[in-house]
Design an enzyme around this catalytic site. Sequence first.
Site, mmCIF file in Angstrom:
data_model
loop_
_atom_site.group_PDB
_atom_site.id
_atom_site.type_symbol
_atom_site.label_atom_id
_atom_site.label_comp_id
_atom_site.label_asym_id
_atom_site.label_seq_id
_atom_site.Cartn_x
_atom_site.Cartn_y
_atom_site.Cartn_z
ATOM 1 N N HIS A 171 8.257 -12.195 7.938
ATOM 2 C CA HIS A 171 7.764 -11.033 7.191
ATOM 3 C C HIS A 171 6.807 -11.457 6.070
ATOM 4 O O HIS A 171 6.686 -10.773 5.053
ATOM 5 C CB HIS A 171 8.920 -10.207 6.609
ATOM 6 C CG HIS A 171 9.965 -9.850 7.608
ATOM 7 N ND1 HIS A 171 9.826 -8.802 8.486
ATOM 8 C CD2 HIS A 171 11.163 -10.429 7.898
ATOM 9 C CE1 HIS A 171 10.899 -8.741 9.263
ATOM 10 N NE2 HIS A 171 11.712 -9.715 8.936
ATOM 11 N N SER A 228 -20.940 -21.701 6.917
ATOM 12 C CA SER A 228 -21.380 -20.435 6.353
ATOM 13 C C SER A 228 -22.862 -20.543 6.040
ATOM 14 O O SER A 228 -23.336 -21.599 5.626
ATOM 15 C CB SER A 228 -20.588 -20.121 5.077
ATOM 16 O OG SER A 228 -21.200 -19.077 4.355
#
Length: 475
Positions: A178, A302
Amino acid sequence: MRSLAEAQPPIALGALDGRYRAAVAALVDHLSEAALNRQRVNVEVEWLIHLTSQGAVPGVRPLTEAEQHQLRAVVEDFDLDDVAELAEIERETVHDVKAVEYYLKRRLTAVVGADDAKGLAELIHFACTSEDINNLSYALMVQGATQQVWLPRATALVEAIATMARDLKDVPLLAHTHGQPATPTTMGKELAVLAHRLGRQVRRIERAEYLGKINGATGTYGAHTAAVPSTDWVAISRSFVESLGLTWNPLTTQIESHDWQAELYADIARFNRILHNLCTDVWTYISMGYFAQVRGQGTVGSSTMPHKVNPIRFENAEANLEVSNALLDVLASTLVQSRLQRDLTDSSMQRNIGTAFGHSLLAIDNAGRGLAGLDAVPEAMAADLDANWEVLGEPIQSAMRALGAQGVPGMEQPYERLKELTRGRRINQADLQEFVRGLGLPEEVQARFLELTPASYVGLAPQLVAYLEQPTAQP
């Protein structure tokens, strides 16, 4: 502005035939339109050979071995000129399978001579509906694409993941359930889970059946028995289908029901979904610093941020898996439906099989390349483990439960006591050890927990990796 549609050679409309051609080119031999026509020629040739060699039509001589060899050479030598010739015939027939029949009748004359060809030519496509040829062709195409292209690539990827799992079986990892810190494991065990899941799907796909039929316009052998009632057409049909390496389907309408295709595509889609799970998990581990990406020489991470190496292989794989599954799902749900004895929805649908396989194959390629460019960073994993000593609340309260069950005094409410210590706050080694000393544990148990660390609390994770099986692709 000049139209790009006029460019020669034609510019690819889709990514698979353009940007990603190299990764999926092997599928062209199996799932392209040209491959479909070559397989149709193959089925028609084999049907003619089977009819004559089995004496299905009394009074027709069997083809000699040399003639059979020459006819099979038509399939082996099928090339771009033949593709063009078929296209020219189809412009006249406006029917693709009929074009194949006429194309073969031309070839038959050169093989057996004009006189014999007059009679034998009528056994090309004898008693067949187009779907008799198409269903067998598609079964052979999908079988070839699966066994010769997709399975070897998928198996190699699973083996690569399994190798990583074995290499990293002892590297401790803070689990996250979770999204929250949870019981530690090892990176190898977590990769082994994914390799095991993928391997199960590979083994299911290796066992896939490829069904076929050749029983006429509504699956009744009506034309066969009307023309030659003395022949056991069911036996002829079965032996022919099985001679092609397929499983005979005895009960069909005009079409083979395609249930086997739906089963296969569901298994491949499930493989894709598990692989998607791997990609998102590895992507997350990269973002957490647990893996470093090895930049290839000359690559750009990038366009504006020089420090970045983006996990593009896994992102590309995710996108292509989603496209593949969308197609596989619609193929599986649509192909099992047909109005009464026949409609043509399957004809249009099956032309997308190559695209579905292509996007899956491209994803497998990208995932493999992405994994090959990773280095594990045990130091980053160790730092997260050392920052989360509260995960040791679980083993301590579990030991207290066991001791309480054995009648050891002072072990009451272990869960609640650990909850009060750990929930909602971070603790360190000193905090935990101080707590352990105050629990009144038996001396040997206390000593064990004073030595326990998040990095050593991995249970049997390293040993569990040994349960991995290695899938073996069919040749």
